[in-house]
Motif scaffolding. Structure first.
Motif, mmCIF file in Angstrom:
data_model
loop_
_atom_site.group_PDB
_atom_site.id
_atom_site.type_symbol
_atom_site.label_atom_id
_atom_site.label_comp_id
_atom_site.label_asym_id
_atom_site.label_seq_id
_atom_site.Cartn_x
_atom_site.Cartn_y
_atom_site.Cartn_z
ATOM 1 N N ARG A 53 -6.192 1.168 -4.785
ATOM 2 C CA ARG A 53 -4.970 1.345 -4.003
ATOM 3 C C ARG A 53 -5.141 0.855 -2.562
ATOM 4 O O ARG A 53 -4.231 0.265 -1.979
ATOM 5 C CB ARG A 53 -4.563 2.813 -4.029
ATOM 6 N N ARG A 54 -6.313 1.075 -1.984
ATOM 7 C CA ARG A 54 -6.559 0.592 -0.622
ATOM 8 C C ARG A 54 -6.385 -0.921 -0.546
ATOM 9 O O ARG A 54 -5.720 -1.450 0.349
ATOM 10 C CB ARG A 54 -7.960 1.002 -0.149
ATOM 11 N N LYS A 55 -7.013 -1.634 -1.482
ATOM 12 C CA LYS A 55 -6.875 -3.092 -1.460
ATOM 13 C C LYS A 55 -5.451 -3.513 -1.803
ATOM 14 O O LYS A 55 -4.917 -4.471 -1.229
ATOM 15 C CB LYS A 55 -7.866 -3.744 -2.427
ATOM 16 N N SER A 56 -4.836 -2.803 -2.728
ATOM 17 C CA SER A 56 -3.467 -3.120 -3.124
ATOM 18 C C SER A 56 -2.529 -3.098 -1.924
ATOM 19 O O SER A 56 -1.705 -4.007 -1.735
ATOM 20 C CB SER A 56 -2.982 -2.122 -4.178
ATOM 21 N N GLY A 95 -2.602 2.347 -13.222
ATOM 22 C CA GLY A 95 -3.450 1.266 -12.746
ATOM 23 C C GLY A 95 -2.923 0.620 -11.487
ATOM 24 O O GLY A 95 -3.538 -0.315 -10.963
ATOM 25 N N ASN A 96 -1.808 1.125 -10.966
ATOM 26 C CA ASN A 96 -1.145 0.558 -9.796
ATOM 27 C C ASN A 96 -1.089 1.581 -8.663
ATOM 28 O O ASN A 96 -1.427 1.263 -7.528
ATOM 29 C CB ASN A 96 0.263 0.109 -10.193
ATOM 30 N N LEU A 97 -0.691 2.801 -8.977
ATOM 31 C CA LEU A 97 -0.596 3.863 -7.986
ATOM 32 C C LEU A 97 -1.695 4.896 -8.190
ATOM 33 O O LEU A 97 -2.158 5.104 -9.314
ATOM 34 C CB LEU A 97 0.753 4.576 -8.092
ATOM 35 N N GLU A 98 -2.056 5.562 -7.118
ATOM 36 C CA GLU A 98 -2.932 6.723 -7.224
ATOM 37 C C GLU A 98 -2.046 7.930 -7.532
ATOM 38 O O GLU A 98 -1.104 8.221 -6.792
ATOM 39 C CB GLU A 98 -3.698 6.938 -5.919
ATOM 40 N N MET A 99 -2.329 8.607 -8.636
ATOM 41 C CA MET A 99 -1.472 9.709 -9.087
ATOM 42 C C MET A 99 -2.287 10.975 -9.319
ATOM 43 O O MET A 99 -3.499 10.925 -9.533
ATOM 44 C CB MET A 99 -0.739 9.307 -10.375
ATOM 45 N N HIS A 100 -1.569 12.114 -9.320
ATOM 46 C CA HIS A 100 -2.186 13.420 -9.550
ATOM 47 C C HIS A 100 -1.227 14.236 -10.415
ATOM 48 O O HIS A 100 -0.659 15.239 -9.970
ATOM 49 C CB HIS A 100 -2.475 14.117 -8.217
ATOM 50 N N MET A 103 -5.674 -0.738 9.100
ATOM 51 C CA MET A 103 -6.078 -2.041 8.553
ATOM 52 C C MET A 103 -4.864 -2.935 8.310
ATOM 53 O O MET A 103 -4.861 -4.117 8.633
ATOM 54 C CB MET A 103 -6.834 -1.828 7.238
ATOM 55 N N ASN A 104 -3.766 -2.343 7.770
ATOM 56 C CA ASN A 104 -2.604 -3.153 7.465
ATOM 57 C C ASN A 104 -1.994 -3.773 8.719
ATOM 58 O O ASN A 104 -1.372 -4.831 8.662
ATOM 59 C CB ASN A 104 -1.548 -2.309 6.744
ATOM 60 N N ASP A 105 -2.147 -3.101 9.874
ATOM 61 C CA ASP A 105 -1.572 -3.611 11.117
ATOM 62 C C ASP A 105 -2.235 -4.908 11.581
ATOM 63 O O ASP A 105 -1.612 -5.715 12.265
ATOM 64 C CB ASP A 105 -1.692 -2.558 12.228
ATOM 65 N N VAL A 106 -3.514 -5.106 11.228
ATOM 66 C CA VAL A 106 -4.218 -6.291 11.694
ATOM 67 C C VAL A 106 -4.227 -7.410 10.665
ATOM 68 O O VAL A 106 -4.633 -8.522 10.974
ATOM 69 C CB VAL A 106 -5.683 -5.957 12.076
ATOM 70 N N ILE A 107 -3.752 -7.132 9.469
ATOM 71 C CA ILE A 107 -3.790 -8.135 8.411
ATOM 72 C C ILE A 107 -3.091 -9.438 8.802
ATOM 73 O O ILE A 107 -3.637 -10.524 8.572
ATOM 74 C CB ILE A 107 -3.219 -7.555 7.098
ATOM 75 N N PRO A 108 -1.883 -9.396 9.398
ATOM 76 C CA PRO A 108 -1.235 -10.678 9.716
ATOM 77 C C PRO A 108 -2.034 -11.544 10.675
ATOM 78 O O PRO A 108 -1.819 -12.757 10.738
ATOM 79 C CB PRO A 108 0.096 -10.232 10.346
#
Length: 428
Positions: free
Chosen positions: A329-332, A225-230, A1-6
């Motif tokens: 995180r996906r949207k971030s 609230g910013n990163l996905e953590m475990h 998805m990030n590759d097509v964003i621009p």
């Protein structure tokens, strides 16, 4: 998805955004023209959820109707209020409910944790942190060293980037830990550096610290609230975070704490004690002799901060409704990639404007720190005049944080168009 964003427009990206509706759950401050501003300052203070006021009013109503009996009656009795935040907090950082508690404020909790997890000896006394950490972390560690009669200059080891670089390399952090070896007592690093926006490899750092016998903790002020953590699975020993940045729980909002489950039943651990951390089965017998509750709750000192916690609970509910940290995180990653791509499209030389945040999405959250080599403060003020709220850090860094819960791709477009306009004007 990030590759097509621009290749897609902001309108197209917003139309395809599954979290777009959550923007309506927040109060967006107006800009100078009275229209909603582009608020990219959630890494400093998050926006107010519309549900926050009703959440606090519910507790005002309980106080009005019940007085002291609000501790035991009503919709959410205050005696157990902190327990209502455990599941949401655990999901937030990848922990088990027994490993988390919400209490106090961030630096208070940092001190409480260091009392327990920085226990220097004659041979193992060093504490490792990143250079340029947020001042509260520096002050806390300095004062903790002095509490043990140690000289901070001899105790604290600071990690600094290689010459000519802005961020730390994981291999250099690991090498320093290995070099310190059995002189290292504690590692305390921010999950995300507030200035550069670099997200650290907490798995690698924890593994390296444990390999030399050190305890490892993180200040997650810019990670929660910013990163996905475990945190549980990563084997982190301790951590704490604030709730007023990416968690939108209001200025000075209540802080979260993580203490790994292996310490849950360790009443022998040195700690500062208070009655709210005492075993509730005989808390009200008012006896001498502190017996801590199991888990992170055993580090509590005083009664729960009901009104800030009510806001925090409303915010945690929003995170859950949005699909949790994985969805955010996906949207971030998409928002931040779009911001990065549009800045690069401006074609400005790095001698004028330089992104110092890592390009690898795994090494950053939803923040880009821009080093502005020419007229930085003027650019920042221009953005403000255009209804764009960013964050200025001396001497010449503008931090932009597109937050997935309430920022849109249109917000990002506005920011980069304003930068384009300013640099075009200043070139003449």
């Amino acid at each position: 998805m990030n590759d097509v964003i621009p290749t897609l427009s902001a309108a197209q990206l917003d139309a395809a955004d599954p979290l777009a509706a959550f923007r309506q759950e927040f109060h967006i401050p107006p800009g100078p023209d009275g229209q909603p501003c582009a608020y990219l300052c959630g890494n400093s203070l998050g926006l107010q959820p519309k549900a926050a006021r009703a959440a606090v009013e519910q507790e005002f109503d309980a106080w009005e109707r019940l007085g002291v009996e609000g501790h035991f009656h009503g919709t959410s009795p205050w005696m157990h209020y902190h327990e209502t935040l455990a599941a949401g907090s655990a999901a937030l950082v990848g922990a088990r409910p027994i490993e988390v508690v919400v209490m106090n404020n961030l630096t208070v909790n940092l001190h409480l944790l260091l009392v327990s997890f920085y226990r220097p000896t004659a041979t193992r006394y060093k504490i490792l942190m990143e250079g340029g950490a947020f001042p509260s972390d520096q002050y806390a560690i300095e004062s903790q060293a002095r509490l043990h009669g140690l000289d901070p200059a001899e105790v604290i080891v600071e990690l600094v980037p290689r010459p000519g670089e802005h961020t730390l390399r994981t291999e250099d952090i690991e090498a320093t830990i290995k070099e310190l070896g059995d002189s290292l007592a504690t590692v305390l690093i921010g999950g995300v550096n507030y200035y550069t926006g670099q997200a650290f490899d907490m798995v690698a750092i924890t593994r390296a610290g444990h390999a030399v016998g050190a305890l490892v903790g993180f200040d997650l002020a810019h990670a929660a609230g910013n990163l996905e953590m475990h945190l549980h699975d990563w084997d982190v020993d301790f951590a704490c975070w604030c709730s007023y940045k990416y968690l939108n729980s209001g200025p000075g909002g209540a802080s979260g704490v993580f203490v790994h489950e292996r310490f849950a039943h360790r009443p022998d651990l040195v700690r500062l004690a208070g009655w709210w951390g005492h075993d509730p089965s005989d808390r009200f017998q008012m006896k001498k002799g502190f017996r801590p509750m199991a888990g992170a709750a055993g580090w509590q000192l005083s009664n729960a901060q009901i009104f800030p916690m009510a806001i925090h609970r409303a915010s945690l509910d929003l995170v859950e409704r949005a699909g949790g940290m994985a969805a955010l995180r996906r949207k971030s990653e998409q928002l931040t990639a779009y911001l990065e791509a549009r800045i690069h499209e401006l074609g400005l030389p790095t001698s004028q404007l330089e992104i110092i945040t890592p390009t690898d999405p795994a090494q950053r959250g939803c923040q880009l720190s821009i080093l502005v080599h020419q007229r930085g403060r003027e650019l920042f003020d221009y953005l403000a005049s255009q209804g764009i709220i960013a964050d200025w850090r001396e001497p010449n860094v503008i931090r932009l944080a597109p937050v997935p819960l309430y920022n849109s791709f249109e917000d990002v477009r506005r920011v980069t168009e304003a930068i384009r306009e300013f640099t075009a004007t200043s070139a003449h």
